[in-house]
Every structure is written in C-alpha cells, then in structure tokens.
Design a protein around this motif. Structure first.
Motif, PDB file in Angstrom:
ATOM      1  N   UNK A 291       3.035  -2.225  -0.909  1.00 27.25           N
ATOM      2  CA  UNK A 291       1.952  -1.786  -0.035  1.00 27.25           C
ATOM      3  C   UNK A 291       0.742  -1.444  -0.877  1.00 27.25           C
ATOM      4  N   UNK A 292      -0.419  -1.913  -0.442  1.00 28.61           N
ATOM      5  CA  UNK A 292      -1.654  -1.661  -1.183  1.00 28.61           C
ATOM      6  C   UNK A 292      -2.063  -0.200  -0.996  1.00 28.61           C
ATOM      7  N   UNK A 293      -2.128   0.529  -2.108  1.00 25.56           N
ATOM      8  CA  UNK A 293      -2.547   1.925  -2.068  1.00 25.56           C
ATOM      9  C   UNK A 293      -4.066   2.053  -2.112  1.00 25.56           C
ATOM     10  N   UNK A 294      -4.699   1.307  -3.017  1.00 28.13           N
ATOM     11  CA  UNK A 294      -6.153   1.363  -3.148  1.00 28.13           C
ATOM     12  C   UNK A 294      -6.645   0.094  -3.824  1.00 28.13           C
ATOM     13  N   UNK A 301     -13.786  -9.531  -9.932  1.00 28.71           N
ATOM     14  CA  UNK A 301     -12.364  -9.306  -9.726  1.00 28.71           C
ATOM     15  C   UNK A 301     -12.156  -7.941  -9.080  1.00 28.71           C
ATOM     16  N   UNK A 302     -10.909  -7.612  -8.824  1.00 24.18           N
ATOM     17  CA  UNK A 302     -10.563  -6.323  -8.219  1.00 24.18           C
ATOM     18  C   UNK A 302      -9.232  -5.866  -8.794  1.00 24.18           C
ATOM     19  N   UNK A 303      -9.090  -4.548  -8.944  1.00 15.01           N
ATOM     20  CA  UNK A 303      -7.837  -3.959  -9.403  1.00 15.01           C
ATOM     21  C   UNK A 303      -7.168  -3.306  -8.201  1.00 15.01           C
ATOM     22  N   UNK A 304      -5.936  -3.746  -7.948  1.00 14.48           N
ATOM     23  CA  UNK A 304      -5.203  -3.323  -6.757  1.00 14.48           C
ATOM     24  C   UNK A 304      -4.049  -2.425  -7.167  1.00 14.48           C
ATOM     25  N   UNK A 315       6.948   5.108  -8.907  1.00  8.93           N
ATOM     26  CA  UNK A 315       5.880   4.633  -9.777  1.00  8.93           C
ATOM     27  C   UNK A 315       5.187   3.424  -9.171  1.00  8.93           C
ATOM     28  N   UNK A 316       3.864   3.451  -9.167  1.00  9.88           N
ATOM     29  CA  UNK A 316       3.110   2.319  -8.681  1.00  9.88           C
ATOM     30  C   UNK A 316       2.780   1.362  -9.817  1.00  9.88           C
ATOM     31  N   UNK A 317       2.263   0.196  -9.476  1.00 10.14           N
ATOM     32  CA  UNK A 317       1.830  -0.777 -10.470  1.00 10.14           C
ATOM     33  C   UNK A 317       0.444  -1.271 -10.072  1.00 10.14           C
ATOM     34  N   UNK A 318      -0.233  -1.918 -11.033  1.00  9.04           N
ATOM     35  CA  UNK A 318      -1.569  -2.447 -10.797  1.00  9.04           C
ATOM     36  C   UNK A 318      -1.568  -3.956 -10.941  1.00  9.04           C
ATOM     37  N   UNK A 320      -4.398  -7.335 -11.006  1.00  9.22           N
ATOM     38  CA  UNK A 320      -5.798  -7.743 -11.078  1.00  9.22           C
ATOM     39  C   UNK A 320      -5.931  -9.093 -10.385  1.00  9.22           C
ATOM     40  N   UNK A 321      -6.813  -9.153  -9.393  1.00  8.39           N
ATOM     41  CA  UNK A 321      -6.967 -10.365  -8.601  1.00  8.39           C
ATOM     42  C   UNK A 321      -8.433 -10.778  -8.601  1.00  8.39           C
ATOM     43  N   UNK A 322      -8.706 -12.040  -8.279  1.00  7.32           N
ATOM     44  CA  UNK A 322     -10.090 -12.492  -8.175  1.00  7.32           C
ATOM     45  C   UNK A 322     -10.780 -11.732  -7.042  1.00  7.32           C
ATOM     46  N   UNK A 323     -12.088 -11.579  -7.164  1.00  9.07           N
ATOM     47  CA  UNK A 323     -12.805 -10.715  -6.235  1.00  9.07           C
ATOM     48  C   UNK A 323     -13.235 -11.365  -4.932  1.00  9.07           C
ATOM     49  N   UNK A 324     -12.832 -12.612  -4.663  1.00  2.00           N
ATOM     50  CA  UNK A 324     -13.311 -13.294  -3.463  1.00  2.00           C
ATOM     51  C   UNK A 324     -12.792 -12.649  -2.180  1.00  2.00           C
ATOM     52  N   UNK A 325     -11.481 -12.449  -2.103  1.00  2.00           N
ATOM     53  CA  UNK A 325     -10.897 -11.860  -0.892  1.00  2.00           C
ATOM     54  C   UNK A 325      -9.772 -10.899  -1.282  1.00  2.00           C
ATOM     55  N   UNK A 326     -10.114  -9.753  -1.824  1.00  2.35           N
ATOM     56  CA  UNK A 326      -9.067  -8.802  -2.192  1.00  2.35           C
ATOM     57  C   UNK A 326      -8.414  -8.206  -0.947  1.00  2.35           C
ATOM     58  N   UNK A 327      -7.172  -7.748  -1.075  1.00  3.31           N
ATOM     59  CA  UNK A 327      -6.520  -7.115   0.066  1.00  3.31           C
ATOM     60  C   UNK A 327      -7.163  -5.773   0.394  1.00  3.31           C
ATOM     61  N   UNK A 328      -6.782  -5.212   1.515  1.00  5.86           N
ATOM     62  CA  UNK A 328      -7.298  -3.913   1.942  1.00  5.86           C
ATOM     63  C   UNK A 328      -6.216  -2.851   1.781  1.00  5.86           C
ATOM     64  N   UNK A 329      -6.606  -1.579   1.561  1.00  4.82           N
ATOM     65  CA  UNK A 329      -5.611  -0.506   1.498  1.00  4.82           C
ATOM     66  C   UNK A 329      -4.746  -0.504   2.754  1.00  4.82           C
ATOM     67  N   UNK A 330      -3.448  -0.354   2.558  1.00  3.90           N
ATOM     68  CA  UNK A 330      -2.498  -0.361   3.662  1.00  3.90           C
ATOM     69  C   UNK A 330      -1.862  -1.709   3.922  1.00  3.90           C
ATOM     70  N   UNK A 331      -2.431  -2.798   3.337  1.00  2.00           N
ATOM     71  CA  UNK A 331      -1.846  -4.125   3.535  1.00  2.00           C
ATOM     72  C   UNK A 331      -0.474  -4.226   2.878  1.00  2.00           C
ATOM     73  N   UNK A 332       0.417  -4.969   3.509  1.00  2.00           N
ATOM     74  CA  UNK A 332       1.703  -5.318   2.910  1.00  2.00           C
ATOM     75  C   UNK A 332       1.543  -6.665   2.226  1.00  2.00           C
ATOM     76  N   UNK A 333       1.936  -6.754   0.964  1.00  2.00           N
ATOM     77  CA  UNK A 333       1.788  -7.995   0.202  1.00  2.00           C
ATOM     78  C   UNK A 333       3.087  -8.291  -0.542  1.00  2.00           C
ATOM     79  N   UNK A 334       3.262  -9.533  -0.942  1.00  2.00           N
ATOM     80  CA  UNK A 334       4.325  -9.899  -1.861  1.00  2.00           C
ATOM     81  C   UNK A 334       3.754  -9.962  -3.262  1.00  2.00           C
ATOM     82  N   UNK A 335       4.598  -9.819  -4.261  1.00  2.00           N
ATOM     83  CA  UNK A 335       4.109  -9.955  -5.636  1.00  2.00           C
ATOM     84  C   UNK A 335       5.137 -10.678  -6.492  1.00  2.00           C
TER      85      UNK A 335
END
Length: 365
Positions: A291-294, A301-304, A315-318, A320-335
């Motif tokens: 889950x995206x915290x911030x 680029x963007x740090x997620x 423990x969370x992890x970070x 780094x993604x390209x800055x075109x369409x970063x996710x939003x806080x609260x989004x569920x993502x796969x990694x």
C-alpha cells in the motif's frame, strides 16, 4: 601526463591527525572524485597533494616524482599543479584575459592567443575577455578560474568543491564544461566534493573518504552497485536495507528470494538494494503487494513509500519510479525486485560516514 600516488599518508593540524594511513592512486589522464562529509579529510587530502600541507608521515608522488616524504619536500609552485578553489579566487582588478594569463611563463605577446584558446575550451565567448569578474555570472567566473588553472598546461588539476556555490542548473552546465575541458587537455584531475551526484557523474573513479580513511575506491557504477558495506551504500545514495537470511548464493527476505551480486555471507544478513530496483505493477501481478504510504514527487521521478501487505514486518520500503504517472497515497500496488541485490553480515551497522546535501532525487536514509 601525470599520475598521483599517496602512500600511507598521515596528515593533520597540530597533534590531531585528519588523514590516517591514506593510500590513493589517481591514474594519469583520469579524474578522481574524493567524496566525503564534513570533517572527513577531503580538503586536507587536497592540501597535501597541492603542497599546502606537509604530511606527518607517508609519501606523495606526482608524475613519478616524490614531492613529499622522508627528507623530501617540493613546494607548491614547483609541482606543476593547477588549482581551482570553491569561490574561484579571481583577481577583481584584472580583466578576464588578465586573470587567465596571470602567471603565464611565456612572452606577453603570446598571451592573447592562449587566452582566447582557453575561453573557447571552457565554453566562454571571446567577447568576455575584456570584462571584469564582477560582470560575469557565478558559472562564468568558475569557468574563468578553470581556464586560469589550465593556462600553463599543468599535468594535474585540483578542484576544491568548485561547483558547490552555484544553483542547480548552472552547476550542472559548469560541471559538464569542466569535464569537457579536462578531457580535451588530457590533464589528470582530483575533485573533492560532498555531492554524491556530482562525484558519480563527473569522475572516472570515486574514492569514499570517511573519518580520515579511504573506505572504497572504484568506478562510479561499481561503487554505487557494489559498495563494500551498508554505510558506503547509504552515503552514495538512497538505500533500501531489510533483514534476511543467506544460503546457497541467494537471500530470502520480506521482498522474496533474491539473487545476490558478489560475495554471499551465510546466515543472518542485511539485504541492500536501491529504490529504483523496486518496480511497481498492478495489484496481484508482482511478487507481493503493498500500500502506498506517501509519494515525494520531483518531476522527472518520484519516491514512493510503501507498506508491505503480505508480511508481518512493520518496516516500509521505498521505490523510485518515473514521474509521469506516480501512484497516489492509499493505492494498492504490486512490486517486483529487479536485478541482484547485495548482502552483508547483519552485524555491519557502523556509522562512520555522514552524508551531506543529498541530491533532491536521493533522499537521505
């Protein structure tokens, strides 16, 4: 051309050593960036090479000639070195041409041609030759300082954080112009800096200096991708470090079972990877979900910051993604983790390096 060798150099001020048994080799015709935090000994090392400081022990050898050592001392003016200071150090009462030509050994009638040659080399137009330093921008002043250092054709150029007072865009342009000029002349160069991005992008090799000792020397890609320990890794950029267990050439941690680059210790380890190794996908399509915290957005680029949902660890992890369409806080993502990681014995938790002013796209760990 000129190479530089420091052999077991110890140096400092009074009774306090700043450099401790430092060994460093700068091959001829290459650029070495010495990277370290405040108090690490960067400026002291440069002063030893320049001849502004006599080492307490050890040797300094430039171009095969010992310039400092047991019973040997060659003063700065006889070392054939160009020196560029942080603030440039131009003479305010002289024109650009006068500054560049200052100290040239040949007749004055030849100065103008050499000045124009050097201005072109550092990317400055000839019409600036008759201006005073206060009529130039900061980046132009630093290029004039470089031209002055290169004027007598030194085999070695020392750069003492020459870009640190410039704004971001001007710093990058001036750094690129400096790199081109050094390559064109074939001079050996030593840059001291506290800026990780600057060291990695500018130099052929990077030397990490911490508390007066060289921690690692390697090409930029090697030192970034294969740091000798977690502290060097943190100092060189953002690092994701999670606990794990190593066996049979792989490590198992909360991010999965991962391949390892380099030596693999057995048992409990700290697993190191860079945020750009964490690729984000749609939920359920990666190795695990999070889950995206911030999100820290930087344009390019963007740090997620991510909270893992498939583990019991808090423990969370970070990523780094390209800055075109970063996710939003609260989004569920796969990694998914891309590429091999590094593994170090879990006890490796020293704190000998203190990073300064990381690039805006490399938040401090």
């Amino acid at each position: 051309m000129t190479d530089v060798q420091l052999r077991a150099v110890t140096a400092g001020y009074g009774r306090r050593p700043v450099l401790k048994e430092v060994d460093l080799v700068v091959p001829e015709g290459t650029t070495t960036a010495v990277l370290g935090g405040s108090g690490s000994g960067k400026t002291t090392l440069l002063r030893v090479i320049a001849g502004f400081l006599r080492p307490g022990s050890g040797e300094a050898v430039i171009g095969g000639r010992t310039v400092a050592g047991a019973g040997v001392w060659v003063p700065p003016e006889r070392r054939g070195i160009g020196y560029v200071r942080q603030e440039g150090g131009l003479f305010p009462h002289l024109s650009v041409a006068g500054n560049v030509a200052f100290g040239l050994p040949w007749p004055r009638r030849r100065h103008r041609d050499r000045v124009l040659e050097l201005l072109d080399l550092v990317g400055l137009p000839a019409e600036l030759a008759d201006r005073r330093p206060d009529q130039l921008s900061g980046g132009q002043q630093q290029r004039v300082a470089l031209a002055r250092a290169l004027a007598p054709r030194p085999g070695l150029v020392l750069l003492d954080e020459p870009f640190s007072s410039l704004d971001t865009g001007l710093r990058a342009a001036t750094r690129e112009a400096t790199a081109r000029a050094l390559r064109a002349t074939g001079a050996t160069a030593v840059l001291v800096t506290h800026d990780q991005d600057e060291a990695l992008s500018f130099a052929d090799q990077v030397a990490i200096l911490g508390t007066g000792a060289i921690r690692q020397v390697a090409a930029p890609r090697v030192i970034y991708g294969e740091p000798v320990d977690t502290e060097v890794a943190r100092f060189l950029g953002d690092a994701v470090i999670v606990p794990g267990t190593a066996a049979e050439g792989r490590v198992t941690c909360e991010l999965g079972t991962l391949p390892v680059r380099g030596f693999v210790p057995r048992g409990a380890v700290d697993v190191l990877l860079r945020p750009e190794q964490i690729a984000l996908t749609s939920p359920g399509s990666g190795s695990l979900d999070a889950t995206v915290r911030s999100v820290a957005y930087f344009g390019h680029d963007a740090v997620v910051e991510l909270d893992l949902t498939d583990t019991t660890s808090s423990q969370g992890v970070r990523a780094r993604v390209v800055g075109l369409q970063p996710p939003e806080p609260g989004d569920l993502v796969g990694l998914t983790v891309v590429g091999p990681v590094r593994a170090f014995p879990a006890a490796d938790r020293s704190s000998l390096l203190v990073a300064e002013a990381p690039g805006r796209n490399r938040p401090a760990s």
